[in-house]
Scaffold this motif. Structure first.
Motif, PDB file in Angstrom:
ATOM      1  N   SER A   1      -5.835  -1.862  -7.558  1.00  0.00           N
ATOM      2  CA  SER A   1      -7.160  -1.612  -6.984  1.00  0.00           C
ATOM      3  C   SER A   1      -7.025  -0.958  -5.609  1.00  0.00           C
ATOM      4  N   PRO A   2      -7.908   0.008  -5.298  1.00  0.00           N
ATOM      5  CA  PRO A   2      -7.863   0.613  -3.956  1.00  0.00           C
ATOM      6  C   PRO A   2      -8.354  -0.364  -2.884  1.00  0.00           C
ATOM      7  N   ASN A   3      -8.790  -1.545  -3.310  1.00  0.00           N
ATOM      8  CA  ASN A   3      -9.235  -2.575  -2.368  1.00  0.00           C
ATOM      9  C   ASN A   3      -8.246  -3.745  -2.313  1.00  0.00           C
ATOM     10  N   SER A   4      -7.048  -3.525  -2.843  1.00  0.00           N
ATOM     11  CA  SER A   4      -6.080  -4.622  -2.916  1.00  0.00           C
ATOM     12  C   SER A   4      -5.745  -5.192  -1.531  1.00  0.00           C
ATOM     13  N   THR A   5      -5.596  -6.511  -1.494  1.00  0.00           N
ATOM     14  CA  THR A   5      -5.077  -7.144  -0.274  1.00  0.00           C
ATOM     15  C   THR A   5      -3.836  -7.970  -0.631  1.00  0.00           C
ATOM     16  N   ASP A   6      -3.201  -7.592  -1.725  1.00  0.00           N
ATOM     17  CA  ASP A   6      -1.974  -8.251  -2.169  1.00  0.00           C
ATOM     18  C   ASP A   6      -0.792  -7.610  -1.421  1.00  0.00           C
ATOM     19  N   ARG A   7      -0.066  -8.427  -0.673  1.00  0.00           N
ATOM     20  CA  ARG A   7       0.996  -7.876   0.179  1.00  0.00           C
ATOM     21  C   ARG A   7       2.035  -7.077  -0.628  1.00  0.00           C
ATOM     22  N   ALA A   8       2.455  -7.607  -1.765  1.00  0.00           N
ATOM     23  CA  ALA A   8       3.499  -6.917  -2.544  1.00  0.00           C
ATOM     24  C   ALA A   8       2.996  -5.540  -2.990  1.00  0.00           C
ATOM     25  N   GLN A   9       1.730  -5.484  -3.415  1.00  0.00           N
ATOM     26  CA  GLN A   9       1.169  -4.196  -3.862  1.00  0.00           C
ATOM     27  C   GLN A   9       1.060  -3.217  -2.683  1.00  0.00           C
ATOM     28  N   LEU A  10       0.650  -3.743  -1.552  1.00  0.00           N
ATOM     29  CA  LEU A  10       0.501  -2.865  -0.379  1.00  0.00           C
ATOM     30  C   LEU A  10       1.863  -2.352   0.096  1.00  0.00           C
TER      31      LEU A  10
ATOM     32  N   GLY B   1     -12.018  -7.819   4.627  1.00  0.00           N
ATOM     33  CA  GLY B   1     -11.902  -9.130   5.287  1.00  0.00           C
ATOM     34  C   GLY B   1     -10.653  -9.152   6.149  1.00  0.00           C
ATOM     35  N   ASP B   2      -9.961 -10.297   6.155  1.00  0.00           N
ATOM     36  CA  ASP B   2      -8.739 -10.402   6.972  1.00  0.00           C
ATOM     37  C   ASP B   2      -7.623  -9.506   6.445  1.00  0.00           C
ATOM     38  N   GLY B   3      -7.782  -9.051   5.203  1.00  0.00           N
ATOM     39  CA  GLY B   3      -6.781  -8.144   4.625  1.00  0.00           C
ATOM     40  C   GLY B   3      -6.624  -6.876   5.447  1.00  0.00           C
ATOM     41  N   VAL B   4      -7.621  -6.571   6.266  1.00  0.00           N
ATOM     42  CA  VAL B   4      -7.565  -5.350   7.064  1.00  0.00           C
ATOM     43  C   VAL B   4      -6.349  -5.351   7.992  1.00  0.00           C
ATOM     44  N   PHE B   5      -5.908  -6.539   8.401  1.00  0.00           N
ATOM     45  CA  PHE B   5      -4.752  -6.592   9.316  1.00  0.00           C
ATOM     46  C   PHE B   5      -3.480  -6.149   8.594  1.00  0.00           C
ATOM     47  N   MET B   6      -3.384  -6.508   7.296  1.00  0.00           N
ATOM     48  CA  MET B   6      -2.222  -6.080   6.519  1.00  0.00           C
ATOM     49  C   MET B   6      -2.255  -4.555   6.309  1.00  0.00           C
ATOM     50  N   TRP B   7      -3.469  -4.019   6.070  1.00  0.00           N
ATOM     51  CA  TRP B   7      -3.610  -2.568   5.910  1.00  0.00           C
ATOM     52  C   TRP B   7      -3.214  -1.860   7.208  1.00  0.00           C
ATOM     53  N   ASP B   8      -3.638  -2.430   8.335  1.00  0.00           N
ATOM     54  CA  ASP B   8      -3.270  -1.834   9.629  1.00  0.00           C
ATOM     55  C   ASP B   8      -1.749  -1.820   9.793  1.00  0.00           C
ATOM     56  N   GLU B   9      -1.121  -2.916   9.372  1.00  0.00           N
ATOM     57  CA  GLU B   9       0.336  -3.021   9.492  1.00  0.00           C
ATOM     58  C   GLU B   9       1.014  -1.933   8.644  1.00  0.00           C
ATOM     59  N   MET B  10       0.524  -1.742   7.415  1.00  0.00           N
ATOM     60  CA  MET B  10       1.106  -0.704   6.537  1.00  0.00           C
ATOM     61  C   MET B  10       0.891   0.688   7.145  1.00  0.00           C
TER      62      MET B  10
END
Ligand code: SPD
Length: 396
Positions: A224-233, A380-389
């Motif tokens: 999903s383009p909305n994934s917040t799964d760390r492994a997928q990201l 949501g909080d997943g945005v921080f993981m996206w920022d990290e990537m």
């Protein structure tokens, strides 16, 4: 087909004599520039764009600051508004939703009207950055298609109204020898090094936009383009890093200009309107064709809606609402699409949109293409993981 003239990315129209721009520097506060104490500063007669005060006309401020994406309005609409209503518009542009958010969070309180996309509207509502509106005070809201009203990211349009919509796919130079044999209808054409090697020397551009680029890699991987799964990201990040050496530019501000320069780019991650502009700007009546085509990848792609919103801190909310209503006028809505080549959510505008644009399936996609499209949601909080990537992608 009308040819477009490309303007500077950042323009200021009729800056007030002493104005320093949108008053948006970090730490600055909007006090109503030049002694403009906000709405009620100027008495205006009501015109076709009038939103309020039927008997007396709306009380408009002498200035309005508008913050929008680049190349996203026919500027004659701005000058017409200024001349008709005596409101001077300061106009500025941003490159992405994240840049817009960062600017507002850094204290740029001088902006009155902004144009965030769907997922960013939800985020900004939660952060208290958007003013509430009452669409009963927007007569031209009736022009908007029911399909685009009451979206999940802003129930009952309590904050924003639809502006333009589109898709994100792949634009490619039709005359390139590789694309004569191969249609880039998969995200593999952006991410697979074996494919990239065939045309990378011609120049490849990707959108400098974290939700769009990581989202495209997630589509490519079947997620999903909305994934917040760390492994997928992390997988998406690694796909991007492997392809990055083949890319020439990360550009979402003026890559549309680069498409029109010979030998600059042969393939670009692209928003639909920019690809359509490249097609129609190179359209040859003799061959009845243009030099650029646009493909929606088979794995799926993003569908987005940009919106007109008023900032919570605007001191000219009545004027901002009046301008919002002006943009929702049917003929004005058509002028915007006839300039930007993006689809209009303004149903009444369709009567004035150029027939070639209305018939262009790259701009108004048919149902079988729409089936492949997905909206982006707030993370949501997943945005921080996206920022990290994103930091890892841009940093290496
Ligand atoms: N040149 C204007 C482009 C506006 C694109 N907005 C798209 C946002 C998609 N996330």
């Amino acid at each position: 087909m009308k040819k477009k003239v490309w303007f500077l990315l950042v323009i200021s129209l009729l800056l007030a004599a002493c104005s320093g721009g949108p008053g948006g520097g970090p730490g600055e506060t909007s006090t109503g520039e030049n002694g403009d104490g906000g709405d009620t500063a100027v008495n205006n007669s009501e015109g076709s764009g009038g939103a309020e005060g039927a008997a007396t006309g709306p009380q408009l401020a002498s200035q309005l600051t508008v913050y929008n994406w680049p190349d996203y309005i026919d500027e004659t609409l701005l000058t017409e508004y200024e001349e008709e209503y005596g409101v001077q518009i300061t106009y500025d542009t941003y490159a992405s939703n994240e840049d817009l958010l960062a600017k507002l969070q850094a204290g740029a309180t001088g902006y009155d009207v902004i144009f965030p996309s769907d997922y960013m509207v939800s985020q900004m509502i939660e952060l208290g950055l958007l003013a509430e509106i009452d669409t009963n005070n927007l007569p031209n809201f009736a022009n908007v298609s029911e399909d685009f009203k009451n979206a999940p990211f802003d129930p009952n349009n309590r904050h924003c109204v639809p502006y333009q919509w589109g898709t994100t796919g792949i634009a490619y130079r039709a005359g390139h020898e590789f694309f004569a044999e191969n249609t880039p209808d998969s995200w593999a054409y952006l991410f697979d090094p074996e494919l990239l090697a065939h045309y990378a020397d011609g120049g490849i551009n990707v959108l400098n936009d974290q939700r769009e680029l990581i989202g495209a890699a997630l589509f490519y991987l079947g997620y999903s383009p909305n994934s917040t799964d760390r492994a997928q990201l992390e997988e998406a990040r690694d796909v991007i890093l492997a392809a990055k050496p083949y890319w020439k530019t990360f550009n979402s501000e003026d890559y549309d200009d680069a498409l029109l320069i010979a030998d600059e780019v042969v393939l670009s991650h692209s928003w639909s309107g920019d690809a359509a502009n490249a097609y129609w700007s190179t359209y040859d009546d003799a061959t009845e064709d243009g030099n650029w085509y646009y493909a929606i990848p088979q794995e799926g792609a993003v569908k987005w809606l940009d919106n007109i919103c008023i900032t919570a801190f605007s001191e000219r909310k009545e004027t901002a609402l009046h301008f919002m209503n002006y943009l929702l006028d049917a003929e004005n809505g058509a002028a915007i699409t006839n300039f930007t080549y993006y689809a209009s959510p303004n149903e009444a505008a369709k009567a004035y949109i150029e027939p070639d644009i209305l018939a262009d399936a790259g701009i108004f996609p048919p149902a079988n293409v729409q089936d492949k499209l997905q909206w982006l949601f707030e993370l949501g909080d997943g945005v921080f993981m996206w920022d990290e990537m994103w930091t890892a992608i841009k940093g290496r």
